[in-house]
Design a protein around this motif. Structure first.
Motif, PDB file in Angstrom:
ATOM      1  N   PHE A 179       2.334  11.287  10.977  1.00 13.27           N
ATOM      2  CA  PHE A 179       1.013  10.755  10.603  1.00 13.27           C
ATOM      3  C   PHE A 179       0.430   9.853  11.705  1.00 13.27           C
ATOM      4  CE2 PHE A 179       3.948  10.497   6.799  1.00 13.27           C
ATOM      5  CZ  PHE A 179       3.756  11.820   6.423  1.00 13.27           C
ATOM      6  N   ASP A 180       0.570  10.281  12.941  1.00 14.60           N
ATOM      7  CA  ASP A 180       0.088   9.527  14.118  1.00 14.60           C
ATOM      8  C   ASP A 180       0.619   8.096  14.168  1.00 14.60           C
ATOM      9  OD1 ASP A 180      -1.440  11.706  14.849  1.00 14.60           O
ATOM     10  OD2 ASP A 180      -3.166  11.034  13.642  1.00 14.60           O
ATOM     11  N   GLY A 181       1.775   7.893  13.588  1.00 13.81           N
ATOM     12  CA  GLY A 181       2.364   6.554  13.631  1.00 13.81           C
ATOM     13  C   GLY A 181       1.618   5.528  12.799  1.00 13.81           C
ATOM     14  N   LYS A 182       0.785   5.990  11.883  1.00 13.60           N
ATOM     15  CA  LYS A 182      -0.044   5.040  11.123  1.00 13.60           C
ATOM     16  C   LYS A 182       0.651   4.519   9.858  1.00 13.60           C
ATOM     17  CE  LYS A 182      -4.011   6.949  10.292  1.00 13.60           C
ATOM     18  NZ  LYS A 182      -4.519   8.228  10.830  1.00 13.60           N
ATOM     19  N   TYR A 183       1.535   5.340   9.298  1.00 16.92           N
ATOM     20  CA  TYR A 183       2.166   4.949   8.033  1.00 16.92           C
ATOM     21  C   TYR A 183       3.662   4.743   8.215  1.00 16.92           C
ATOM     22  CZ  TYR A 183      -2.042   7.134   6.037  1.00 16.92           C
ATOM     23  OH  TYR A 183      -3.313   7.483   5.737  1.00 16.92           O
ATOM     24  N   TYR A 184       4.177   3.757   7.504  1.00 17.38           N
ATOM     25  CA  TYR A 184       5.622   3.547   7.469  1.00 17.38           C
ATOM     26  C   TYR A 184       6.255   4.652   6.605  1.00 17.38           C
ATOM     27  CZ  TYR A 184      10.089   1.629   5.904  1.00 17.38           C
ATOM     28  OH  TYR A 184      11.404   1.480   5.600  1.00 17.38           O
ATOM     29  N   LEU A 185       7.201   5.360   7.178  1.00 17.00           N
ATOM     30  CA  LEU A 185       7.860   6.448   6.456  1.00 17.00           C
ATOM     31  C   LEU A 185       9.159   5.920   5.852  1.00 17.00           C
ATOM     32  CD1 LEU A 185       7.746   9.643   6.043  1.00 17.00           C
ATOM     33  CD2 LEU A 185       9.357   9.740   7.936  1.00 17.00           C
ATOM     34  N   ALA A 186       9.209   5.884   4.539  1.00 19.28           N
ATOM     35  CA  ALA A 186      10.356   5.273   3.865  1.00 19.28           C
ATOM     36  C   ALA A 186      11.612   6.149   3.919  1.00 19.28           C
ATOM     37  CB  ALA A 186       9.997   4.989   2.411  1.00 19.28           C
ATOM     38  N   GLU A 241      -2.909  15.383  -6.859  1.00 17.34           N
ATOM     39  CA  GLU A 241      -2.506  16.159  -8.032  1.00 17.34           C
ATOM     40  C   GLU A 241      -1.225  15.567  -8.620  1.00 17.34           C
ATOM     41  OE1 GLU A 241      -1.554  20.773  -8.782  1.00 17.34           O
ATOM     42  OE2 GLU A 241      -2.913  20.253  -7.150  1.00 17.34           O
ATOM     43  N   PRO A 242      -1.172  15.333  -9.931  1.00 14.23           N
ATOM     44  CA  PRO A 242       0.018  14.702 -10.498  1.00 14.23           C
ATOM     45  C   PRO A 242       1.285  15.540 -10.299  1.00 14.23           C
ATOM     46  CG  PRO A 242      -1.724  14.927 -12.150  1.00 14.23           C
ATOM     47  CD  PRO A 242      -2.191  15.625 -10.930  1.00 14.23           C
ATOM     48  N   ASP A 243       2.394  14.833 -10.149  1.00  7.75           N
ATOM     49  CA  ASP A 243       3.729  15.435 -10.138  1.00  7.75           C
ATOM     50  C   ASP A 243       4.009  16.370  -8.976  1.00  7.75           C
ATOM     51  OD1 ASP A 243       4.503  14.008 -12.424  1.00  7.75           O
ATOM     52  OD2 ASP A 243       3.367  15.423 -13.660  1.00  7.75           O
ATOM     53  N   GLN A 244       3.217  16.257  -7.923  1.00  3.95           N
ATOM     54  CA  GLN A 244       3.522  17.012  -6.710  1.00  3.95           C
ATOM     55  C   GLN A 244       4.321  16.114  -5.782  1.00  3.95           C
ATOM     56  OE1 GLN A 244       2.749  20.268  -5.696  1.00  3.95           O
ATOM     57  NE2 GLN A 244       2.501  20.344  -7.918  1.00  3.95           N
ATOM     58  N   GLY A 245       5.508  16.574  -5.385  1.00  4.90           N
ATOM     59  CA  GLY A 245       6.348  15.751  -4.516  1.00  4.90           C
ATOM     60  C   GLY A 245       5.780  15.643  -3.109  1.00  4.90           C
ATOM     61  N   GLY A 246       6.082  14.563  -2.460  1.00  6.32           N
ATOM     62  CA  GLY A 246       5.667  14.370  -1.075  1.00  6.32           C
ATOM     63  C   GLY A 246       6.427  13.214  -0.450  1.00  6.32           C
ATOM     64  N   TYR A 247       5.937  12.769   0.680  1.00 11.16           N
ATOM     65  CA  TYR A 247       6.593  11.673   1.394  1.00 11.16           C
ATOM     66  C   TYR A 247       6.135  10.326   0.835  1.00 11.16           C
ATOM     67  CZ  TYR A 247       7.580  15.151   5.020  1.00 11.16           C
ATOM     68  OH  TYR A 247       8.025  16.233   5.704  1.00 11.16           O
ATOM     69  N   LEU A 248       7.081   9.460   0.593  1.00 10.49           N
ATOM     70  CA  LEU A 248       6.731   8.102   0.199  1.00 10.49           C
ATOM     71  C   LEU A 248       6.425   7.308   1.470  1.00 10.49           C
ATOM     72  CD1 LEU A 248       6.500   5.900  -1.933  1.00 10.49           C
ATOM     73  CD2 LEU A 248       8.947   5.564  -1.776  1.00 10.49           C
ATOM     74  N   ALA A 269       0.829  -1.208   0.000  1.00  9.32           N
ATOM     75  CA  ALA A 269       0.000   0.000   0.000  1.00  9.32           C
ATOM     76  C   ALA A 269       0.866   1.261   0.000  1.00  9.32           C
ATOM     77  CB  ALA A 269      -0.940  -0.028   1.209  1.00  9.32           C
ATOM     78  N   ALA A 270       1.656   1.422  -1.069  1.00  8.18           N
ATOM     79  CA  ALA A 270       2.532   2.593  -1.150  1.00  8.18           C
ATOM     80  C   ALA A 270       1.745   3.809  -1.635  1.00  8.18           C
ATOM     81  CB  ALA A 270       3.687   2.308  -2.097  1.00  8.18           C
ATOM     82  N   ASP A 271       2.120   4.969  -1.114  1.00  9.34           N
ATOM     83  CA  ASP A 271       1.459   6.194  -1.554  1.00  9.34           C
ATOM     84  C   ASP A 271       2.413   7.376  -1.344  1.00  9.34           C
ATOM     85  OD1 ASP A 271      -0.494   7.853  -2.545  1.00  9.34           O
ATOM     86  OD2 ASP A 271      -1.830   7.684  -0.827  1.00  9.34           O
ATOM     87  N   VAL A 272       2.031   8.504  -1.914  1.00  6.42           N
ATOM     88  CA  VAL A 272       2.767   9.743  -1.687  1.00  6.42           C
ATOM     89  C   VAL A 272       1.827  10.690  -0.950  1.00  6.42           C
ATOM     90  CG1 VAL A 272       3.973  11.666  -2.773  1.00  6.42           C
ATOM     91  CG2 VAL A 272       4.104   9.381  -3.789  1.00  6.42           C
ATOM     92  N   VAL A 273       2.277  11.176   0.199  1.00  9.37           N
ATOM     93  CA  VAL A 273       1.390  11.995   1.027  1.00  9.37           C
ATOM     94  C   VAL A 273       2.043  13.340   1.371  1.00  9.37           C
ATOM     95  CG1 VAL A 273       0.278   9.951   2.044  1.00  9.37           C
ATOM     96  CG2 VAL A 273       2.191  11.039   3.249  1.00  9.37           C
ATOM     97  N   ASP A 274       1.199  14.264   1.784  1.00 10.21           N
ATOM     98  CA  ASP A 274       1.725  15.569   2.186  1.00 10.21           C
ATOM     99  C   ASP A 274       2.058  15.561   3.677  1.00 10.21           C
ATOM    100  OD1 ASP A 274      -0.631  15.868   3.602  1.00 10.21           O
ATOM    101  OD2 ASP A 274      -1.569  17.204   2.132  1.00 10.21           O
ATOM    102  N   GLU A 275       2.442  16.726   4.165  1.00 11.17           N
ATOM    103  CA  GLU A 275       2.879  16.879   5.555  1.00 11.17           C
ATOM    104  C   GLU A 275       1.833  16.364   6.559  1.00 11.17           C
ATOM    105  OE1 GLU A 275       5.792  17.620   7.942  1.00 11.17           O
ATOM    106  OE2 GLU A 275       6.091  18.316   5.895  1.00 11.17           O
ATOM    107  N   GLU A 276       0.582  16.476   6.191  1.00  6.86           N
ATOM    108  CA  GLU A 276      -0.492  16.014   7.100  1.00  6.86           C
ATOM    109  C   GLU A 276      -0.844  14.541   6.887  1.00  6.86           C
ATOM    110  OE1 GLU A 276      -1.163  19.373   5.759  1.00  6.86           O
ATOM    111  OE2 GLU A 276      -0.127  19.818   7.640  1.00  6.86           O
ATOM    112  N   GLY A 277      -0.205  13.928   5.928  1.00 11.41           N
ATOM    113  CA  GLY A 277      -0.513  12.514   5.684  1.00 11.41           C
ATOM    114  C   GLY A 277      -1.634  12.305   4.683  1.00 11.41           C
TER     115      GLY A 277
END
Ligand code: PRX
Length: 653
Positions: free
Chosen positions: A497-504, A462-469, A449-457
């Motif tokens: 992200f409240d410890g919910k997501y693994y931060l790569a 929106e395409p091509d916006q960088g964020g956290y993997l 379940a990989a995703d790219v998220v912003d500072e708030e998770g």
């Protein structure tokens, strides 16, 4: 994050799978869709089905995923199995006489081990370990050249439930000592020496030096005789491999190992000075190793697989020591430098051993590309059917060369994104199914379940916006913890992200087709030749030199290595005239090589009276990166405590 967010959108080419590869693919588009669907609707059930069908269990599991103590996840926890039995014994009946490892040394010596041979070697050595008192749960450090015995040693540990930790043979004695001590190893397995670049690397001497510096827990050192160089054997502690196995039976019952028992620890760099002992499980780890070998490399019985990674890195664990073995395929192993005697070595090996699936790193591709097309063109590479890459983003130029010159525009390139911590491929194309874009690792594998998220998770849509993997759900081969430091595990991988997501720890973007593009690291980690080095580690090594007061290192683009290391140093004494002292630069570069290993050697060093710091004392690396690259210092410098230092660093004062 902001400096990562800009991305250069130049790559527009798409390579559709040819009809032939699409037809030949093990997993077709419809299968893949079904897998995504199943994983989406029943994540744990998806993995449980695979665990039942792909692994051989001594005791079936009834629990699938235990998330009651998240982020300390447990998979298949009440099951029992043995990795070595899964990799070796289960092939004996059908493939006992099939070559498992075809080995070639730098000088051209060869050795072939069938699955039956591997079984014998592993059993003998497992018994030798037991005879020296190594038991289930004990830690064993392996510090060896890239020879089949390194794999046998890993498999032997797995067979008896000893937790192995391979330390890359290119690491220094100091680095080895730190790792031995961190995991409190009972035994060390090494060789007299290995050959690389025409020179013998005295591995055993490294072990002696490490232990001389204080390794109280080590009671036995096993020494495989490989290079024939002279070694000192310490009475009562050191034993030759061949003598240790001489009286042992060639059968060793695979131990019943609980699914969550640690299979191995592998030390990797983080953003602080101390390497982290990444702890992998038994069942979950093996499961992802096996399924990714099948999905991504499409490994089949008649394949000849060659992953060029050393067993000192995670790639050499999952895609040399375990995955291909568990799939029962023949693999090639090579000890030596890729350019000895010339730049054609890798391609001749590929040709001569009939390699069908080839996996390497962008840094190797770039280095070989620089040597020209004549070497690969003079070899018959027609057996190749899949090419893989790992370790860093591959630049489109290198991708195109790999695709055209090596793969003859016939072989899909699987650009596999993963990490030491993830245990196996996470984001990757599937050959014959996924259209390829040079430089993109394409899409997450089913169940990941990989995703790219912003500072708030929040997922960035929106395409091509960088964020956290991030990875939003646990997966079987994820690391379980950092050895001896569960708090650091939580702090490093689950801090947001409240410890919910693994931060790569990588930044990434998704394009309009949902393809992932890795943009770089978000922490202070430099990726040299596809291997992570913590800037702090290199800084600590520099500061350990008697003349150095303070140091800061940053990554700079490097044509072959991807990134190189550039160091800024404040001396205890006067800054050298003009900010440079060639002799001292050389000395410090050698010093770092000795402390950590040649891979960590800075490309260059600059001396300053001070380092640019904020008022709170934090080094402003952004500025140092600009200076190191000879760029103008951009952005806000108003928080700098000592603005004049920038001029000096740029060599203007
Ligand atoms: O930054 C990513 C990069 O390598 C890091 C993992 O390094 P390590 O644990 O040493 O493992 C390397 C081999 C698995 C990642 O966080 N990386 C790895 N593969 C890719 C990559 N960057 C871009 N594309 C890849 N295919």
């Amino acid at each position: 994050m902001s400096e990562n967010i800009e991305s250069v959108l130049t790559e527009k080419r798409v390579f559709e799978p040819s009809e032939e590869t699409a037809r030949a693919a093990r997993i077709k588009q419809a299968d893949l869709d079904a897998m995504y669907g199943k994983a989406e609707s029943d994540h744990a059930g998806f993995w449980a089905d695979l665990a039942r069908s792909e692994l051989h269990w001594q005791k079936a599991f009834s629990e699938v995923l235990d998330d009651s103590e998240a982020p300390f996840f447990r998979w298949f926890a009440d099951g029992e199995l043995n990795v070595s039995e899964n990799c070796i014994d289960r092939h004996l009946e059908d493939r006992g006489d099939k070559p498992a490892i075809v080995f070639e040394g730098e000088e051209g010596d060869t050795a072939t081990y069938t699955f039956r041979d591997v079984h014998r070697e592993v059993c003998l050595f497992a018994n030798a370990l037991k005879a020296k008192g190594v038991e289930m749960g004990d830690r064993v450090v392996i510090y060896m050249p890239m020879i089949p015995q390194a794999v046998f040693a890993m498999q032997a540990c797995a067979r008896i439930g000893a937790i192995h930790s391979v330390v890359f043979g290119g690491f220094s004695a100091d680095a080895l000592r730190d790792r031995i001590n961190d995991c409190e190893a009972k035994a060390v397995i090494t060789a007299d020496g290995g050959t690389r670049g025409g020179k013998v690397q005295p591995t055993k001497k490294g072990v002696d030096d490490a232990i001389a510096g204080g390794c109280k827990t080590v009671s036995t050192v096993f020494v495989y005789q490989r290079a024939g160089n002279e070694v000192n054997m310490t009475d009562g502690r050191d034993v030759w491999w061949h003598e240790a196995v001489a009286d042992q039976p060639a059968e060793c019952e695979p131990a019943r190992i609980p699914a969550e028992h640690p299979l191995y620890l592998l030390y990797t760099s983080g953003s602080t000075g101390k390497p982290k002992g990444i702890q992998h499980s038994t069942a979950g780890y093996l499961l992802n190793a096996v399924v990714t070998c099948k999905w991504v490399f499409d490994l089949r019985d008649d394949d000849v697989f060659w992953c060029t990674a050393d067993v000192g890195w995670v790639t050499g664990h999952t895609y040399v020591a375990f995955g291909p073995m568990a799939c029962g395929v023949t693999q090639v192993m090579y000890e030596g430098a890729p350019t000895i005697p010339d730049g054609g070595r890798i391609w001749r090996l590929t040709q001569n051993h009939g390699v069908t699936v080839f996996y390497t790193a962008p840094t190797a591709i770039r280095a070989l590309m620089k040597l020209g097309d004549d070497f690969p063109n003079s070899c018959d590479l027609s057996k190749l059917r899949i090419l893989g890459t790992v370790g860093e983003p591959i630049n489109p130029e290198a991708w195109m060369w790999y695709y055209q010159v090596i793969g003859g525009e016939r072989c899909p390139i699987v650009d596999t994104w993963w990490q030491t911590e993830t245990g196996a491929h996470m984001i990757s194309p599937l050959p014959g199914v996924t259209p390829l874009k040079p430089g993109s690792c394409t899409r997450p594998l089913p169940g990941i379940a990989a995703d790219v998220v912003d500072e708030e998770g929040h997922s960035i849509t929106e395409p091509d916006q960088g964020g956290y993997l991030v990875i939003k759900k646990p997966w079987p081969s994820m690391l379980r913890t950092i050895w001896g430091d569960p708090q650091r595990y939580k702090d490093t991988y689950w801090p947001k992200f409240d410890g919910k997501y693994y931060l790569a720890g990588d930044s990434a973007r998704k394009d309009a087709d949902g393809y992932f593009w890795i943009m770089g690291r978000i922490d202070d980690v430099v990726n040299v030749s596809g291997h992570r080095l913590g800037t702090m580690e290199v800084e600590s090594a520099l500061v350990a030199h008697e003349q150095v007061a303070e140091a800061a290192v940053v990554g700079i683009p490097h044509e072959v290595k991807g990134e190189g290391i550039f160091a800024f140093v404040v001396l205890k004494g006067e800054r050298p005239e003009g900010g440079y002292d060639e002799k001292l630069v050389k000395e410090l570069i050698q010093w770092v090589g000795k402390q950590i290993g040649p891979i960590a050697k800075p490309e260059d060093i600059r001396f300053a009276d001070n380092l640019p710091k904020t008022r709170s004392g934090k080094i402003m690396r952004r500025l140092l990166r600009n200076v190191a690259q000879g760029k103008e210092v951009e952005g806000d410098t108003s928080t700098l405590e000592n603005p004049a230092i920038i001029e000096q660093l740029q060599g203007r004062s």
